[in-house]
Design a protein around this motif. Structure first.
Motif, PDB file in Angstrom:
ATOM      1  N   GLY A   7      65.930 -20.127 -50.196  1.00  0.00           N
ATOM      2  CA  GLY A   7      66.907 -21.134 -49.793  1.00  0.00           C
ATOM      3  C   GLY A   7      66.277 -22.365 -49.163  1.00  0.00           C
ATOM      4  N   LYS A   8      65.012 -22.320 -48.846  1.00  0.00           N
ATOM      5  CA  LYS A   8      64.314 -23.458 -48.236  1.00  0.00           C
ATOM      6  C   LYS A   8      63.995 -24.501 -49.306  1.00  0.00           C
ATOM      7  CE  LYS A   8      61.325 -25.223 -45.024  1.00  0.00           C
ATOM      8  NZ  LYS A   8      61.666 -25.632 -43.711  1.00  0.00           N
ATOM      9  N   ALA A   9      64.213 -25.753 -48.980  1.00  0.00           N
ATOM     10  CA  ALA A   9      63.907 -26.852 -49.890  1.00  0.00           C
ATOM     11  C   ALA A   9      62.923 -27.806 -49.228  1.00  0.00           C
ATOM     12  CB  ALA A   9      65.175 -27.607 -50.266  1.00  0.00           C
ATOM     13  N   ILE A  10      61.917 -28.207 -49.968  1.00  0.00           N
ATOM     14  CA  ILE A  10      60.953 -29.204 -49.516  1.00  0.00           C
ATOM     15  C   ILE A  10      61.203 -30.451 -50.347  1.00  0.00           C
ATOM     16  CG2 ILE A  10      58.500 -29.795 -49.449  1.00  0.00           C
ATOM     17  CD1 ILE A  10      58.023 -26.754 -48.970  1.00  0.00           C
ATOM     18  N   ILE A  11      61.350 -31.588 -49.677  1.00  0.00           N
ATOM     19  CA  ILE A  11      61.706 -32.830 -50.366  1.00  0.00           C
ATOM     20  C   ILE A  11      60.593 -33.856 -50.167  1.00  0.00           C
ATOM     21  CG2 ILE A  11      63.392 -34.705 -50.527  1.00  0.00           C
ATOM     22  CD1 ILE A  11      65.453 -32.630 -49.407  1.00  0.00           C
ATOM     23  N   ILE A  12      60.159 -34.466 -51.260  1.00  0.00           N
ATOM     24  CA  ILE A  12      59.084 -35.448 -51.236  1.00  0.00           C
ATOM     25  C   ILE A  12      59.537 -36.656 -52.051  1.00  0.00           C
ATOM     26  CG2 ILE A  12      56.676 -35.902 -51.837  1.00  0.00           C
ATOM     27  CD1 ILE A  12      56.453 -32.686 -51.860  1.00  0.00           C
ATOM     28  N   THR A  36      62.037 -32.134 -55.322  1.00  0.00           N
ATOM     29  CA  THR A  36      62.527 -31.070 -54.458  1.00  0.00           C
ATOM     30  C   THR A  36      61.926 -29.768 -54.956  1.00  0.00           C
ATOM     31  OG1 THR A  36      64.619 -32.243 -54.111  1.00  0.00           O
ATOM     32  CG2 THR A  36      64.574 -29.890 -53.558  1.00  0.00           C
ATOM     33  N   ILE A  37      61.218 -29.077 -54.072  1.00  0.00           N
ATOM     34  CA  ILE A  37      60.701 -27.745 -54.385  1.00  0.00           C
ATOM     35  C   ILE A  37      61.614 -26.763 -53.667  1.00  0.00           C
ATOM     36  CG2 ILE A  37      58.761 -26.147 -54.246  1.00  0.00           C
ATOM     37  CD1 ILE A  37      56.928 -28.635 -54.041  1.00  0.00           C
ATOM     38  N   TYR A  38      62.346 -25.991 -54.447  1.00  0.00           N
ATOM     39  CA  TYR A  38      63.328 -25.050 -53.907  1.00  0.00           C
ATOM     40  C   TYR A  38      62.761 -23.635 -54.050  1.00  0.00           C
ATOM     41  CZ  TYR A  38      67.765 -22.655 -53.175  1.00  0.00           C
ATOM     42  OH  TYR A  38      68.749 -21.848 -52.698  1.00  0.00           O
ATOM     43  N   CYS A  39      62.758 -22.896 -52.963  1.00  0.00           N
ATOM     44  CA  CYS A  39      62.210 -21.544 -52.942  1.00  0.00           C
ATOM     45  C   CYS A  39      63.333 -20.519 -53.101  1.00  0.00           C
ATOM     46  CB  CYS A  39      61.476 -21.325 -51.615  1.00  0.00           C
ATOM     47  SG  CYS A  39      60.706 -19.708 -51.461  1.00  0.00           S
ATOM     48  N   THR A  40      63.241 -19.667 -54.122  1.00  0.00           N
ATOM     49  CA  THR A  40      64.185 -18.563 -54.293  1.00  0.00           C
ATOM     50  C   THR A  40      63.450 -17.261 -53.973  1.00  0.00           C
ATOM     51  OG1 THR A  40      63.709 -18.019 -56.604  1.00  0.00           O
ATOM     52  CG2 THR A  40      65.255 -19.847 -56.215  1.00  0.00           C
ATOM     53  N   HIS A  41      64.116 -16.132 -54.132  1.00  0.00           N
ATOM     54  CA  HIS A  41      63.477 -14.837 -53.904  1.00  0.00           C
ATOM     55  C   HIS A  41      62.346 -14.586 -54.891  1.00  0.00           C
ATOM     56  CE1 HIS A  41      66.097 -13.177 -50.819  1.00  0.00           C
ATOM     57  NE2 HIS A  41      67.117 -13.728 -51.464  1.00  0.00           N
ATOM     58  N   GLN A  42      62.470 -15.083 -56.127  1.00  0.00           N
ATOM     59  CA  GLN A  42      61.506 -14.768 -57.179  1.00  0.00           C
ATOM     60  C   GLN A  42      60.543 -15.902 -57.535  1.00  0.00           C
ATOM     61  OE1 GLN A  42      64.946 -14.488 -57.869  1.00  0.00           O
ATOM     62  NE2 GLN A  42      65.062 -12.318 -57.353  1.00  0.00           N
ATOM     63  N   VAL A  44      49.521 -41.697 -54.964  1.00  0.00           N
ATOM     64  CA  VAL A  44      50.931 -41.800 -54.652  1.00  0.00           C
ATOM     65  C   VAL A  44      51.105 -42.461 -53.278  1.00  0.00           C
ATOM     66  CG1 VAL A  44      50.997 -39.494 -53.619  1.00  0.00           C
ATOM     67  CG2 VAL A  44      53.087 -40.473 -54.500  1.00  0.00           C
ATOM     68  N   GLN A  45      52.187 -43.207 -53.139  1.00  0.00           N
ATOM     69  CA  GLN A  45      52.578 -43.752 -51.843  1.00  0.00           C
ATOM     70  C   GLN A  45      53.839 -42.998 -51.427  1.00  0.00           C
ATOM     71  OE1 GLN A  45      53.677 -47.876 -51.793  1.00  0.00           O
ATOM     72  NE2 GLN A  45      53.916 -47.921 -49.586  1.00  0.00           N
ATOM     73  N   LEU A  46      53.793 -42.321 -50.299  1.00  0.00           N
ATOM     74  CA  LEU A  46      54.934 -41.534 -49.829  1.00  0.00           C
ATOM     75  C   LEU A  46      55.855 -42.367 -48.948  1.00  0.00           C
ATOM     76  CD1 LEU A  46      53.007 -38.286 -48.833  1.00  0.00           C
ATOM     77  CD2 LEU A  46      54.329 -38.699 -50.926  1.00  0.00           C
ATOM     78  N   SER A  47      57.167 -42.180 -49.140  1.00  0.00           N
ATOM     79  CA  SER A  47      58.142 -42.857 -48.298  1.00  0.00           C
ATOM     80  C   SER A  47      58.967 -41.883 -47.466  1.00  0.00           C
ATOM     81  CB  SER A  47      59.065 -43.725 -49.150  1.00  0.00           C
ATOM     82  OG  SER A  47      59.716 -42.951 -50.137  1.00  0.00           O
ATOM     83  N   PHE A  48      58.998 -40.598 -47.880  1.00  0.00           N
ATOM     84  CA  PHE A  48      59.773 -39.597 -47.140  1.00  0.00           C
ATOM     85  C   PHE A  48      59.241 -38.223 -47.490  1.00  0.00           C
ATOM     86  CE2 PHE A  48      63.229 -36.518 -46.845  1.00  0.00           C
ATOM     87  CZ  PHE A  48      63.682 -36.753 -45.561  1.00  0.00           C
ATOM     88  N   VAL A  49      59.071 -37.376 -46.471  1.00  0.00           N
ATOM     89  CA  VAL A  49      58.673 -35.993 -46.678  1.00  0.00           C
ATOM     90  C   VAL A  49      59.463 -35.131 -45.715  1.00  0.00           C
ATOM     91  CG1 VAL A  49      56.780 -34.313 -46.666  1.00  0.00           C
ATOM     92  CG2 VAL A  49      56.323 -36.669 -47.328  1.00  0.00           C
ATOM     93  N   GLN A  50      60.085 -34.088 -46.248  1.00  0.00           N
ATOM     94  CA  GLN A  50      60.813 -33.115 -45.446  1.00  0.00           C
ATOM     95  C   GLN A  50      60.256 -31.735 -45.779  1.00  0.00           C
ATOM     96  OE1 GLN A  50      65.157 -33.312 -45.407  1.00  0.00           O
ATOM     97  NE2 GLN A  50      65.141 -31.122 -45.806  1.00  0.00           N
ATOM     98  N   PRO A  51      59.273 -31.261 -44.965  1.00  0.00           N
ATOM     99  CA  PRO A  51      58.671 -29.947 -45.272  1.00  0.00           C
ATOM    100  C   PRO A  51      59.605 -28.794 -44.925  1.00  0.00           C
ATOM    101  CG  PRO A  51      57.544 -31.000 -43.424  1.00  0.00           C
ATOM    102  CD  PRO A  51      58.646 -31.905 -43.854  1.00  0.00           C
TER     103      PRO A  51
END
Length: 182
Positions: free
Chosen positions: A67-72, A136-142, A175-182
């Motif tokens: 359920g965790k999402a990482i947004i870049i 968005t990297i979304y983590c599921t159980h599998q 890459v030039q980053l403008s927003f990161v939500q780990p």
């Protein structure tokens, strides 16, 4: 609070309650919801857009969990060769994601004690040189599910299953980053 839709800022809302008092969300109308993520951005949001230095490294507080999402979000260089996103734990890399523009392939793999565990390559390149992106990297159980601009483009099965131990995000490349939500 900024509300985004389809990877773009949609609306801004001045909240009246602390987030700790919010216990539900309601979405109505003719809409299909793929992802709703709640994260504490106070410790991660840069003071000004574009002020995230590359290479970038951040702690994922509490590690990963289903359920965790990482947004870049950022912009890819006009002359980029590759970008590398790593989700690390103490003895390796649980998930390595690398769009490679020189060979027009996306590589997904993992490492344990310096040795490659699994390598997966895809010719589906959802990124463009010189263009903005939202990953968005979304983590599921599998597995990990990778979304680019709201569309699922790649998946990678967990080879390291102690998700809570995966506690570092690293970003490097052209890459030039403008927003990161780990």
């Amino acid at each position: 609070m900024i509300i985004s839709a389809n990877g773009k800022p949609f609306s801004e809302y001045k909240h009246r309650l602390p987030f700790s008092h919010v216990n539900s969300i309601c979405v109505g109308g003719l809409v299909e919801v793929n992802l709703i993520a709640f994260q504490d951005l106070a410790t991660h949001h840069a003071a000004t857009p574009g002020s995230f230095r590359v290479p970038y490294k951040s702690i994922i507080h509490g590690g990963l969990q289903p359920g965790k999402a990482i947004i870049i979000q950022g912009v890819i260089s006009h002359s980029a060769n590759r970008i590398e996103l790593n989700l690390r734990h103490k003895t390796g890399v649980a998930f390595y994601y690398s769009p490679r523009f020189d060979t027009n392939v996306v590589v997904c793999k993992s490492y344990e004690n310096g040795k490659k565990v699994k390598d997966k390559r895809s010719k589906d390149m959802p990124f463009e040189l010189g263009k903005p992106f939202l990953v968005t990297i979304y983590c599921t159980h599998q597995r990990y599910e990778v979304f680019v601009s709201g569309k699922e483009v790649h998946t990678y099965k967990h080879h390291y299953t102690k998700l809570e131990d995966i506690d570092v995000l690293e970003i490097s490349g052209d890459v030039q980053l403008s927003f990161v939500q780990p």
